[in-house]
Design a protein around this motif. Structure first.
Motif, short mmCIF file in Angstrom:
data_model
loop_
_atom_site.label_atom_id
_atom_site.label_comp_id
_atom_site.label_asym_id
_atom_site.label_seq_id
_atom_site.Cartn_x
_atom_site.Cartn_y
_atom_site.Cartn_z
N ARG A 103 -5.76 -10.72 -3.27
CA ARG A 103 -4.56 -10.20 -3.89
C ARG A 103 -3.72 -9.25 -2.85
NH1 ARG A 103 -7.29 -8.00 -9.52
NH2 ARG A 103 -7.92 -10.18 -10.41
N LEU A 104 -2.70 -8.75 -3.30
CA LEU A 104 -1.62 -7.91 -2.61
C LEU A 104 -2.05 -6.95 -1.93
CD1 LEU A 104 1.19 -7.72 -1.67
CD2 LEU A 104 1.69 -6.30 -4.01
N PHE A 105 -3.02 -5.98 -2.71
CA PHE A 105 -3.41 -4.79 -1.93
C PHE A 105 -4.43 -4.90 -0.98
CE2 PHE A 105 -2.28 -0.99 -5.01
CZ PHE A 105 -1.13 -1.67 -5.11
N PHE A 106 -4.94 -6.04 -0.80
CA PHE A 106 -6.00 -6.38 0.26
C PHE A 106 -5.11 -6.41 1.60
CE2 PHE A 106 -8.95 -6.89 -3.08
CZ PHE A 106 -9.97 -6.60 -2.55
N LYS A 107 -4.09 -6.87 1.67
CA LYS A 107 -3.06 -7.21 2.81
C LYS A 107 -2.37 -5.80 3.45
CE LYS A 107 -2.21 -11.87 0.76
NZ LYS A 107 -1.25 -12.50 0.44
N ILE A 108 -2.65 -4.74 2.68
CA ILE A 108 -1.90 -3.57 2.99
C ILE A 108 -2.94 -2.92 4.10
CG2 ILE A 108 -1.17 -1.29 2.22
CD1 ILE A 108 -0.99 -2.78 -0.50
N ASN A 109 -2.08 -2.20 5.24
CA ASN A 109 -2.81 -1.52 6.41
C ASN A 109 -3.72 -0.11 5.57
OD1 ASN A 109 -3.25 1.05 8.09
ND2 ASN A 109 -2.24 -0.76 9.25
N PRO A 110 -4.98 -0.55 5.79
CA PRO A 110 -5.77 0.60 5.01
C PRO A 110 -5.41 1.85 5.30
CG PRO A 110 -7.02 -1.44 6.17
CD PRO A 110 -5.49 -1.44 6.69
N SER A 111 -5.23 2.28 6.65
CA SER A 111 -4.96 3.71 6.91
C SER A 111 -3.54 4.20 5.88
CB SER A 111 -4.66 3.98 8.17
OG SER A 111 -5.84 3.37 9.08
N PHE A 112 -2.70 3.36 5.95
CA PHE A 112 -1.50 3.79 5.24
C PHE A 112 -1.83 3.77 3.69
CE2 PHE A 112 2.27 2.33 2.64
CZ PHE A 112 3.31 3.38 3.12
N VAL B 68 -4.82 -4.89 -9.99
CA VAL B 68 -4.81 -4.94 -8.46
C VAL B 68 -6.31 -5.01 -7.96
CG1 VAL B 68 -2.57 -3.93 -8.14
CG2 VAL B 68 -4.55 -2.72 -7.72
N ASN B 69 -7.31 -4.54 -8.58
CA ASN B 69 -8.52 -4.53 -7.95
C ASN B 69 -9.24 -5.61 -7.88
OD1 ASN B 69 -11.04 -4.78 -9.94
ND2 ASN B 69 -9.24 -4.16 -11.00
N GLY B 70 -10.20 -5.67 -6.92
CA GLY B 70 -10.73 -7.14 -6.25
C GLY B 70 -12.28 -7.14 -6.94
N GLY C 213 -8.77 6.88 -6.28
CA GLY C 213 -9.86 6.54 -5.41
C GLY C 213 -10.53 4.93 -5.54
N MET C 214 -10.45 4.50 -6.81
CA MET C 214 -11.05 3.36 -6.90
C MET C 214 -10.07 2.20 -6.61
SD MET C 214 -14.24 3.78 -7.79
CE MET C 214 -14.31 1.75 -7.83
N ILE C 215 -8.81 2.45 -6.95
CA ILE C 215 -7.83 1.60 -6.33
C ILE C 215 -7.98 1.31 -4.93
CG2 ILE C 215 -5.24 1.33 -5.97
CD1 ILE C 215 -4.74 2.63 -8.67
N MET C 216 -8.19 2.55 -3.97
CA MET C 216 -8.51 2.24 -2.75
C MET C 216 -9.63 1.61 -2.44
SD MET C 216 -7.57 3.39 0.38
CE MET C 216 -8.45 3.33 1.96
N ALA C 217 -10.70 2.10 -3.01
CA ALA C 217 -12.08 1.40 -2.65
C ALA C 217 -12.13 -0.01 -2.92
CB ALA C 217 -13.13 2.30 -3.15
N SER C 218 -11.43 -0.13 -4.22
CA SER C 218 -11.52 -1.71 -4.75
C SER C 218 -10.83 -2.53 -3.85
CB SER C 218 -11.39 -1.76 -6.20
OG SER C 218 -10.09 -1.39 -6.50
N THR C 219 -9.87 -2.14 -3.12
CA THR C 219 -9.00 -2.93 -2.34
C THR C 219 -9.10 -2.98 -1.04
OG1 THR C 219 -7.10 -1.64 -2.71
CG2 THR C 219 -7.33 -3.10 -4.35
N THR C 220 -9.86 -2.45 -0.60
CA THR C 220 -10.25 -2.19 0.96
C THR C 220 -11.66 -2.47 1.54
OG1 THR C 220 -8.76 -0.44 1.00
CG2 THR C 220 -10.07 -0.51 2.77
#
Length: 266
Positions: free
Chosen positions: A10-19, A54-56, A120-127
């Motif tokens: 999914r799209l959110f996995f392609k984003i820079n994790p630090s950003f 968006v979550n994985g 936080g879960m959006i961050m955790a589930s896509t990183t």
């Protein structure tokens, strides 16, 4: 641990994790100072929809996450709702006094807890863990020894879980779980704790020696197996988050659901 992610395309996995991490922290700050109950309600709805899209994780796992987060948020709001002060009393029974003002503030606290958890879960589930720690080293300049140390600790979690199962099975074979009562529970807990602690100390010592042998304590510039960079997907992510936040504030003005525009003043 990696088996939690069922869809990493999914799209959110392609984003820079630090950003992604910095944007998430910024959202925490933004919604920490919001006292408009309508804004928090609409923001909660929008971020729930965003998380589900968006979550994985699998659909069933995502549902249970949202449900458990909602239950925890209700507990965080309960004290303010049941014992909050106000002038318009809705219900009173001994020490319990529910007022309009306390109800509004309690709901705001609960929604704030809920939206923090969802972000936080959006961050955790896509990183994924490995790209995240590599990005911390490359973009945020986190020292190598700390980043790799956290990554090694994260990798040990499944090992500790498996070791706990082995210890429990060994106790069952030896008949140590037959006794009942508080004393037996204390003895079992102590056996678990001592065994797990001893194994963790040995594993940490071996990991530290291995990292030292691989020169992870070096302060000079080093190369990386994974190079984490920037892409156009980062701009897409920023635009999507900004639109979500702005749309939440606009909906609170266009379609207010409560009269509480500032629960602090009320």
């Amino acid at each position: 641990m990696v088996t939690l992610w069922t869809n990493t395309d999914r799209l959110f996995f392609k984003i820079n994790p630090s950003f992604k991490f910095l944007i998430s922290v910024s959202l925490f700050v933004v919604y920490l100072v919001v006292h408009n109950l309508n804004s928090m309600i609409w923001a909660t709805v929008l971020f729930i929809v965003l998380f589900l899209l968006v979550n994985g994780f699998s659909g069933r796992f995502s549902f249970w996450i949202v449900l458990l987060t909602l239950i925890v948020s209700m507990f965080s709001a309960g004290a303010m709702i049941l014992f909050g002060q106000g002038t318009h009393v809705l219900f009173h029974w001994y020490l319990i006094e529910i007022t309009e003002e306390g109800l509004a503030r309690g709901i705001l606290i609960g929604l704030r807890t809920f939206i923090f958890s969802i972000i936080g879960m959006i961050m955790a589930s896509t990183t994924l863990p490995v790209p995240f720690f590599y990005s911390l080293m490359q973009q945020l300049k986190v020292p190598v020894r700390y980043a790799y140390g956290c990554l090694a600790a994260f990798r040990m979690l499944p090992m500790m879980s498996e070791e706990f199962v082995h210890v429990r099975q060994a106790m069952v074979v030896r008949g140590m779980t037959r006794k009942k009562g508080v004393r037996a529970l204390y003895d079992r807990t102590k056996r678990y704790a001592l065994t797990m602690l001893a194994q963790s100390i040995r594993r940490a010592q071996r990991t530290a020696v291995a990292m030292e042998a691989k020169r992870f304590s070096m302060t000079e510039t080093r190369t990386y197996y994974y190079e984490i960079g920037w892409s156009r997907y980062d701009l897409y992510f920023l635009a999507l988050i900004l639109c979500t936040v702005a749309f939440g504030f606009l909906l609170s003005n266009w379609m207010p659901l409560t009269p509480f525009t500032n629960v602090i003043d009320n």
